[in-house]
Design an enzyme around this catalytic site. Structure first.
Site, PDB file in Angstrom:
ATOM      1  N   GLY A 134       0.826  -1.216   0.000  1.00  0.00           N
ATOM      2  CA  GLY A 134       0.000   0.000   0.000  1.00  0.00           C
ATOM      3  C   GLY A 134       0.854   1.258   0.000  1.00  0.00           C
ATOM      4  O   GLY A 134       0.521   2.245  -0.668  1.00  0.00           O
ATOM      5  N   SER A 147      -4.243 -11.946  -4.443  1.00  0.00           N
ATOM      6  CA  SER A 147      -2.960 -12.645  -4.202  1.00  0.00           C
ATOM      7  C   SER A 147      -2.887 -13.779  -5.215  1.00  0.00           C
ATOM      8  O   SER A 147      -3.922 -14.212  -5.749  1.00  0.00           O
ATOM      9  CB  SER A 147      -2.988 -13.213  -2.782  1.00  0.00           C
ATOM     10  OG  SER A 147      -2.026 -14.232  -2.611  1.00  0.00           O
ATOM     11  N   TYR A 189      -6.945 -17.503   4.652  1.00  0.00           N
ATOM     12  CA  TYR A 189      -6.380 -16.381   3.882  1.00  0.00           C
ATOM     13  C   TYR A 189      -6.641 -16.602   2.392  1.00  0.00           C
ATOM     14  O   TYR A 189      -7.145 -15.728   1.685  1.00  0.00           O
ATOM     15  CB  TYR A 189      -4.876 -16.285   4.156  1.00  0.00           C
ATOM     16  CG  TYR A 189      -4.174 -15.211   3.345  1.00  0.00           C
ATOM     17  CD1 TYR A 189      -4.087 -13.898   3.807  1.00  0.00           C
ATOM     18  CD2 TYR A 189      -3.608 -15.502   2.102  1.00  0.00           C
ATOM     19  CE1 TYR A 189      -3.463 -12.911   3.064  1.00  0.00           C
ATOM     20  CE2 TYR A 189      -2.975 -14.531   1.346  1.00  0.00           C
ATOM     21  CZ  TYR A 189      -2.900 -13.240   1.835  1.00  0.00           C
ATOM     22  OH  TYR A 189      -2.275 -12.264   1.082  1.00  0.00           O
ATOM     23  N   THR A 198       7.403  -7.954   2.495  1.00  0.00           N
ATOM     24  CA  THR A 198       6.834  -6.915   3.358  1.00  0.00           C
ATOM     25  C   THR A 198       6.759  -7.513   4.771  1.00  0.00           C
ATOM     26  O   THR A 198       7.093  -8.686   4.961  1.00  0.00           O
ATOM     27  CB  THR A 198       5.396  -6.565   2.924  1.00  0.00           C
ATOM     28  OG1 THR A 198       4.591  -7.743   3.089  1.00  0.00           O
ATOM     29  CG2 THR A 198       5.322  -6.104   1.484  1.00  0.00           C
TER      30      THR A 198
HETATM   31  N1  LIG Z   1       3.205  -9.694   1.171  1.00  0.00           N
HETATM   32  C1  LIG Z   1       2.801 -10.636   0.333  1.00  0.00           C
HETATM   33  O1  LIG Z   1       3.524 -11.628   0.067  1.00  0.00           O
HETATM   34  C2  LIG Z   1       1.488 -10.501  -0.345  1.00  0.00           C
HETATM   35  C3  LIG Z   1       0.489  -9.644   0.084  1.00  0.00           C
HETATM   36  N2  LIG Z   1      -0.707  -9.589  -0.561  1.00  0.00           N
HETATM   37  C4  LIG Z   1      -1.765  -8.696  -0.137  1.00  0.00           C
HETATM   38  O2  LIG Z   1      -1.329  -7.353  -0.281  1.00  0.00           O
HETATM   39  C5  LIG Z   1      -1.983  -6.519   0.668  1.00  0.00           C
HETATM   40  C6  LIG Z   1      -0.947  -5.710   1.415  1.00  0.00           C
HETATM   41  O3  LIG Z   1      -0.099  -6.616   2.116  1.00  0.00           O
HETATM   42  P1  LIG Z   1       1.362  -6.229   2.632  1.00  0.00           P
HETATM   43  O4  LIG Z   1       1.726  -4.884   2.182  1.00  0.00           O
HETATM   44  O5  LIG Z   1       2.229  -7.374   2.317  1.00  0.00           O
HETATM   45  O6  LIG Z   1       1.108  -6.236   4.198  1.00  0.00           O
HETATM   46  P2  LIG Z   1       1.659  -5.327   5.382  1.00  0.00           P
HETATM   47  O7  LIG Z   1       1.344  -6.067   6.621  1.00  0.00           O
HETATM   48  O8  LIG Z   1       3.046  -4.894   5.120  1.00  0.00           O
HETATM   49  O9  LIG Z   1       0.739  -4.013   5.270  1.00  0.00           O
HETATM   50  C7  LIG Z   1      -0.646  -4.094   5.489  1.00  0.00           C
HETATM   51  C8  LIG Z   1      -1.165  -2.738   5.911  1.00  0.00           C
HETATM   52  O10 LIG Z   1      -2.565  -2.890   6.138  1.00  0.00           O
HETATM   53  C9  LIG Z   1      -2.897  -2.224   7.346  1.00  0.00           C
HETATM   54  N3  LIG Z   1      -4.093  -2.803   7.953  1.00  0.00           N
HETATM   55  C10 LIG Z   1      -4.246  -4.034   8.497  1.00  0.00           C
HETATM   56  N4  LIG Z   1      -5.470  -4.176   9.022  1.00  0.00           N
HETATM   57  C11 LIG Z   1      -6.122  -3.010   8.785  1.00  0.00           C
HETATM   58  C12 LIG Z   1      -7.419  -2.536   9.085  1.00  0.00           C
HETATM   59  N5  LIG Z   1      -8.300  -3.265   9.776  1.00  0.00           N
HETATM   60  N6  LIG Z   1      -7.751  -1.288   8.675  1.00  0.00           N
HETATM   61  C13 LIG Z   1      -6.876  -0.523   8.002  1.00  0.00           C
HETATM   62  N7  LIG Z   1      -5.615  -0.898   7.709  1.00  0.00           N
HETATM   63  C14 LIG Z   1      -5.250  -2.135   8.108  1.00  0.00           C
HETATM   64  C15 LIG Z   1      -1.669  -2.405   8.235  1.00  0.00           C
HETATM   65  O11 LIG Z   1      -1.661  -1.439   9.295  1.00  0.00           O
HETATM   66  C16 LIG Z   1      -0.553  -2.228   7.231  1.00  0.00           C
HETATM   67  O12 LIG Z   1      -0.164  -0.885   7.098  1.00  0.00           O
HETATM   68  C17 LIG Z   1      -2.815  -7.453   1.536  1.00  0.00           C
HETATM   69  O13 LIG Z   1      -4.147  -7.468   1.076  1.00  0.00           O
HETATM   70  C18 LIG Z   1      -2.172  -8.801   1.316  1.00  0.00           C
HETATM   71  O14 LIG Z   1      -3.062  -9.856   1.542  1.00  0.00           O
HETATM   72  C19 LIG Z   1      -0.949 -10.335  -1.678  1.00  0.00           C
HETATM   73  C20 LIG Z   1      -0.010 -11.182  -2.152  1.00  0.00           C
HETATM   74  C21 LIG Z   1       1.286 -11.340  -1.527  1.00  0.00           C
HETATM   75  C1  LIG Z   2      -0.756 -17.079   4.480  1.00  0.00           C
HETATM   76  C2  LIG Z   2       0.184 -15.946   4.227  1.00  0.00           C
HETATM   77  C3  LIG Z   2      -0.062 -15.174   2.994  1.00  0.00           C
HETATM   78  C4  LIG Z   2       1.106 -14.360   2.507  1.00  0.00           C
HETATM   79  C5  LIG Z   2       0.877 -13.435   1.411  1.00  0.00           C
HETATM   80  C6  LIG Z   2       0.463 -13.976   0.066  1.00  0.00           C
HETATM   81  O1  LIG Z   2      -0.625 -13.680  -0.380  1.00  0.00           O
HETATM   82  C7  LIG Z   2       1.384 -14.730  -0.732  1.00  0.00           C
HETATM   83  C8  LIG Z   2       0.955 -15.446  -1.809  1.00  0.00           C
HETATM   84  C9  LIG Z   2       1.860 -16.009  -2.796  1.00  0.00           C
HETATM   85  C10 LIG Z   2       1.601 -17.131  -3.507  1.00  0.00           C
HETATM   86  C11 LIG Z   2       0.640 -18.135  -3.059  1.00  0.00           C
HETATM   87  C12 LIG Z   2       0.289 -19.175  -4.028  1.00  0.00           C
HETATM   88  C13 LIG Z   2       0.991 -20.270  -4.363  1.00  0.00           C
HETATM   89  C14 LIG Z   2       2.371 -20.480  -3.991  1.00  0.00           C
HETATM   90  C15 LIG Z   2       3.260 -20.921  -5.124  1.00  0.00           C
HETATM   91  C16 LIG Z   2       3.849 -20.158  -6.052  1.00  0.00           C
HETATM   92  C17 LIG Z   2       3.629 -18.749  -6.247  1.00  0.00           C
HETATM   93  C18 LIG Z   2       3.775 -18.237  -7.662  1.00  0.00           C
HETATM   94  C19 LIG Z   2       3.521 -19.254  -8.766  1.00  0.00           C
HETATM   95  C20 LIG Z   2       3.653 -18.694 -10.151  1.00  0.00           C
HETATM   96  O2  LIG Z   2       3.149 -19.348 -11.079  1.00  0.00           O
HETATM   97  O3  LIG Z   2       4.227 -17.613 -10.369  1.00  0.00           O
END
Ligand SMILES: NC(=O)C1=CN([C@@H]2O[C@H](COP(=O)(O)OP(=O)(O)OC[C@H]3O[C@@H](n4cnc5c(N)ncnc54)[C@H](O)[C@@H]3O)[C@@H](O)[C@H]2O)C=CC1
Ligand SMILES: CCCCCC(=O)/C=C/C=C\C/C=C\C/C=C\CCCC(=O)O
Length: 254
Positions: free
Chosen positions: A18, A138, A151, A186
């Site tokens: 974000g 995601s 999740y 992150t």
């Molecule tokens: N980090 C990863 O590997 C991945 C993350 N995502 C998604 O991306 C989005 C952002 O995740 P990240 O930046 O990694 O997480 P992060 O934990 O670094 O940041 C999340 C932000 O959301 C805020 N937040 C949490 N609950 C809240 C609430 N109730 N109201 C308002 N703000 C709130 C937190 O304070 C924080 O600033 C999420 O939807 C996550 O599921 C999707 C794929 C992969």
């Molecule tokens: C439960 C914690 C969640 C953490 C954040 C998140 O959303 C991460 C998701 C990433 C991938 C999840 C799905 C499958 C995992 C395997 C491979 C990923 C990419 C595959 C590709 O074809 O590129």
């Protein structure tokens, strides 16, 4: 959509993905409301952006996306401050570690509520200018995530909900798109590693290396979705193996 002069709200905008969304949107000339629970981080980011761009285009509002009143207040704040709302990034999210019910509320229910509230003010049918809604799902909305079933379920939900709004473009001038990042370094990701190791084994960190993407690349994808008016009902993947591309689902026969 040309971003310059438009107004965006980014939930979960204080850090991680974000934060990069906010940076990219301000860089492209938007007014940005950073909506997050974390006051200190949000205010610091806001101050930094306004200093860097010698402007007052970034604003912070403390918002808990699970509160309908906070979401309404955030949208009213955007309109009162900048006169319009054009872009909503429903991005706040959490893992299910410790509280799976809360994860459903934040990751899914709040995305639905935020989308519905934004439609009310953006819709051309209600005198709005139309707009773009980008919901952060995601790769876990396309693949299952072992160790994160709730999740992953919330993200499948975000994907299905968002795609089922594809008709809004024609009726209300609102494009709804989904962004599906793989692993993004992150705080959320770092906190999930022990969970992943439990489910995928001790060599998880070695196996997932090629799947990691930077939050800056995710933000580049978001900008592409906002700028490209042909993108509606798009499911953008941001992955380590392919970079930015689009996932193709089977066409509905209806
Ligand atoms: N980090 C990863 O590997 C991945 C993350 N995502 C998604 O991306 C989005 C952002 O995740 P990240 O930046 O990694 O997480 P992060 O934990 O670094 O940041 C999340 C932000 O959301 C805020 N937040 C949490 N609950 C809240 C609430 N109730 N109201 C308002 N703000 C709130 C937190 O304070 C924080 O600033 C999420 O939807 C996550 O599921 C999707 C794929 C992969
Ligand atoms: C439960 C914690 C969640 C953490 C954040 C998140 O959303 C991460 C998701 C990433 C991938 C999840 C799905 C499958 C995992 C395997 C491979 C990923 C990419 C595959 C590709 O074809 O590129």
């Amino acid at each position: 959509m040309k971003i310059e002069g438009k107004t965006a709200i980014v939930t979960g905008g204080a850090q991680g993905i974000g934060e990069q969304f906010c940076r990219a949107l301000v860089d492209h000339g938007a007014n940005v409301i950073i909506a997050d629970l974390k006051k200190q981080r949000g205010e610091d980011l806001c101050r930094e952006l306004n200093k860097q761009y010698r402007s007052n285009r970034a604003k912070f509002i403390q918002c808990d996306v699970t509160s309908k009143a906070d979401l309404q207040n955030t949208i009213h704040f955007a309109i009162k401050t900048f006169g319009r709302l054009d872009i909503l990034c429903n991005n706040a999210g959490v893992t299910e570690i410790g509280n799976w019910e809360k994860a459903i509320e934040i990751n899914f229910t709040s995305v639905i509520r935020g989308t519905k509230l934004a439609i009310e003010v953006m819709s051309t049918r209600n005198g709005g200018h139309g707009g773009v809604i980008i919901n952060t799902a995601s790769m876990g909305a396309i693949f299952p995530i072992m160790g994160g079933p709730v999740y992953s379920g919330t993200k499948f939900g975000v994907l299905g909900f968002s795609r089922s709004l594809s008709n809004l473009n024609a009726s209300d001038g609102i494009r709804v798109n989904v962004i599906c990042p793989a692993f993004v370094r992150t705080e959320m990701f770092e906190a999930s590693i022990p969970n992943y190791i439990d489910s995928y084994g001790n060599d998880f960190q070695k196996k997932m290396k090629k799947h990691i993407v930077s939050p800056v690349l995710v933000a580049r994808g978001m900008i592409q979705l906002v700028e490209d008016d042909t993108k509606n009902d798009a499911v953008m993947r941001v992955t380590g193996v392919r970079g930015i591309d689009y996932y193709k689902f089977q066409e509905s026969k209806l």
